[in-house]
Design an enzyme around this catalytic site. Sequence first.
Site, PDB file in Angstrom:
ATOM      1  N   PRO A 238      36.093  82.387  91.516  1.00 43.58           N
ATOM      2  CA  PRO A 238      37.251  83.277  91.322  1.00 43.58           C
ATOM      3  C   PRO A 238      37.476  83.578  89.845  1.00 43.58           C
ATOM      4  CG  PRO A 238      37.790  81.472  92.814  1.00 43.58           C
ATOM      5  CD  PRO A 238      36.462  81.149  92.231  1.00 43.58           C
ATOM      6  N   THR A 240      35.864  85.693  87.836  1.00 42.60           N
ATOM      7  CA  THR A 240      34.719  85.993  86.977  1.00 42.60           C
ATOM      8  C   THR A 240      34.488  87.486  86.795  1.00 42.60           C
ATOM      9  OG1 THR A 240      33.321  85.660  88.931  1.00 42.60           O
ATOM     10  CG2 THR A 240      33.505  83.832  87.389  1.00 42.60           C
ATOM     11  N   LYS A 242      34.387  90.088  89.567  1.00 42.44           N
ATOM     12  CA  LYS A 242      33.693  90.825  90.635  1.00 42.44           C
ATOM     13  C   LYS A 242      34.417  92.125  90.962  1.00 42.44           C
ATOM     14  CE  LYS A 242      34.006  87.276  93.383  1.00 42.44           C
ATOM     15  NZ  LYS A 242      34.589  86.337  92.407  1.00 42.44           N
ATOM     16  N   HIS A 459      46.556  53.831  75.537  1.00 43.89           N
ATOM     17  CA  HIS A 459      45.675  54.401  76.563  1.00 43.89           C
ATOM     18  C   HIS A 459      44.912  55.599  75.996  1.00 43.89           C
ATOM     19  CE1 HIS A 459      44.776  55.338  80.915  1.00 43.89           C
ATOM     20  NE2 HIS A 459      44.504  56.509  80.352  1.00 43.89           N
ATOM     21  N   GLU A 460      45.624  56.510  75.354  1.00 44.23           N
ATOM     22  CA  GLU A 460      44.969  57.697  74.801  1.00 44.23           C
ATOM     23  C   GLU A 460      44.088  57.334  73.616  1.00 44.23           C
ATOM     24  OE1 GLU A 460      45.026  60.305  76.452  1.00 44.23           O
ATOM     25  OE2 GLU A 460      46.636  59.732  77.810  1.00 44.23           O
ATOM     26  N   ASP A 534      41.778  59.203  85.753  1.00 40.05           N
ATOM     27  CA  ASP A 534      40.518  58.683  85.206  1.00 40.05           C
ATOM     28  C   ASP A 534      39.656  58.087  86.313  1.00 40.05           C
ATOM     29  OD1 ASP A 534      41.691  59.356  82.827  1.00 40.05           O
ATOM     30  OD2 ASP A 534      42.361  57.319  82.383  1.00 40.05           O
TER      31      ASP A 534
END
Length: 663
Positions: A238, A240, A242, A459-460, A534
């Site tokens: 979807p 792209t 067309k 965490h990051e 994750d």
Amino acid sequence: MAKENNSNPKKPKFSSWWIYGLIIVLILGFQLLNSGNFASTKTTTTSELQEFLRNGDISKILIITNTNQAKVFLTEEALGKDVHKDVSEKSLLPTTGNLPQYILDFGDLQNFEKQITDSKKDNNLDTVVEFDKESNLLTDFLIGMLPFILIFGIWIYLMRRMSGGGGGGAGGQIFNIGKSKAKLFDEKTDTRTSFKDVAGLEGAKEEIEEIVEFLKHPDKYTSLGGKIPKGALLVGPPGTGKTLLAKAVAGEAKVPFFSLSGSDFVEMFVGVGASRVRDLFKQAKDKSPAIIFIDEIDAIGRARGKNNFTGSNDERENTLNQLLTEMDGFGTNTNVIVLAATNRADVLDKALMRAGRFDRQIYVDLPDIRERKEIFEVHLRPIKTAETLDLDFLARQTPGFSGADIANVCNEAALIAARKEKKSVNKQDFLDAVDRIVGGLEKKNKIITPGEKKTIAYHEAGHATVSWMLEHAAPLVKVTIVPRGQSLGAAWYLPEERLIVRPEQMKDEMCATLGGRAAEKVIFNKISTGALSDLEKVTKQARAMVTVYGLNDEIGNLTYYDSSGQSDYGFSKPYSEDTAQKIDTEISKLIEEQYKRAIEVLDTHKDKLVTLAERLLEKEVIFKEDLEKIFGKRPFEPETVEEPAAPVSEATDTAEEVSEENK
């Protein structure tokens, strides 16, 4: 000359509302005439009636029993008296009979009749008293016809709704329900799109341009014995481009262009879809050379005989059968070409895909970095941008974005700049737009405790540290602990666009993804639910390595992937229970190995991890430059590719968030 102009004035256009107005006027006139309101009749009271009786002025009283109304007729002598002068004048309108001079509304019939009888006896009168019932012919007729009028009106309303609404013409569109709903584009007025407006997609444009050339100069190809292709199918994800390609064909071909959706053939009546297909191709043949464009053809082109549990007649299959017949029925010299677009070519019927119907399948893929730059150039034309804006940078920041996504980025950047009251759109506005689209809306008012914020920061920072230290992990662009969308923190990467992916590359990416949970374990010796996305990502990657790509030594060079999509409808797995246990074991082993590896990397660089997390807590947003100050230059550089293409692995499709909200 003036006389000639005045002698031929413009005639007013006829309107159906004139007929409705005339009917209403006639009904009201008939009602008034029937009630006698235009005659010289007055309303009187009971006391006046008694006085008229005593004077001997009344010749007849007609009592209408069903309306409690009395009509009073005077004698000839009474009409000459001055007291009755108002009612003695003749009516201006012709009447069908004698009209009463007075009308009286009474209450109880028995009391009224007794009063008249007593007055006649006391005054020795010969006044005639008659009784009658009165009916309104028009009212009775309308009441009798009302049910039929309602039924007929509801029937017309339903027919107009089911035939697509709208009036016009005799019978509206009641008898046009089997006609095609295709919109005929006029190349001079309806569309201005050309191939210049379609950036990238060189391969698809080349084939489409050749089809347009077929229609413009058919003799060039038929003179050598070649046949014009009957159909071309545009397939791709979807967004792209067309449908945009089809619009460009409509603007370039200079021939009649019929456009409609696959769902336009579907109707509640049996046989309507097939009838519309026949009518569509008949119109196209009459206007040949012509192009028919069917968007979302999978609405009617699905493989026949699947999931039809009812065993009843399937209207969609009848429509598909008629489409197959029409596409294979007209000759090679009719110059009618069918274009179709779909996101799901795997569900289409094989008979529709064979040569002779859709001769060409044109795959419209996601744009690579060079094509993304061209798409940015197209969408930035109407936007006031800063002179220093680097399109190459924007193309690198949007891996895996489709043309529609890039258009959304440009529009969102313009809105952000306008919100900040800027005169032009600069680089930071585009970065904010990408963050807004990928990560979601920034939530500055979300309440987060200091302990949760510290956990999110480490965490990051764990993601950033592990990805910086692994060779094949995607290089980091930005890390933030500002809540955005459903996530409490996020890390943006710039994945390398690869055509093939090797096992060590996938393992490095899995290890970097698990770096967030590993950092929580190393620093706090506790883990949380913040690693949900994750775990979902690495589980999918590990399962793909084992069951799809054949990258596991224990399972071997086997794949259980079915590109036809038929396995989705099955109730059994394509492997035994023993193999299923092996697959589960290998997936778990692969993930745990990368988790331990991430812990080892973080243990080795624990001091730098803490420094990075503290800076993240202080600034909330850090960039690649901050990591270089803490870790130094990256020990290895990623491989460079002259013309990168869209990746084939889901691990490198888009720059993803790697931290989800604690649940």
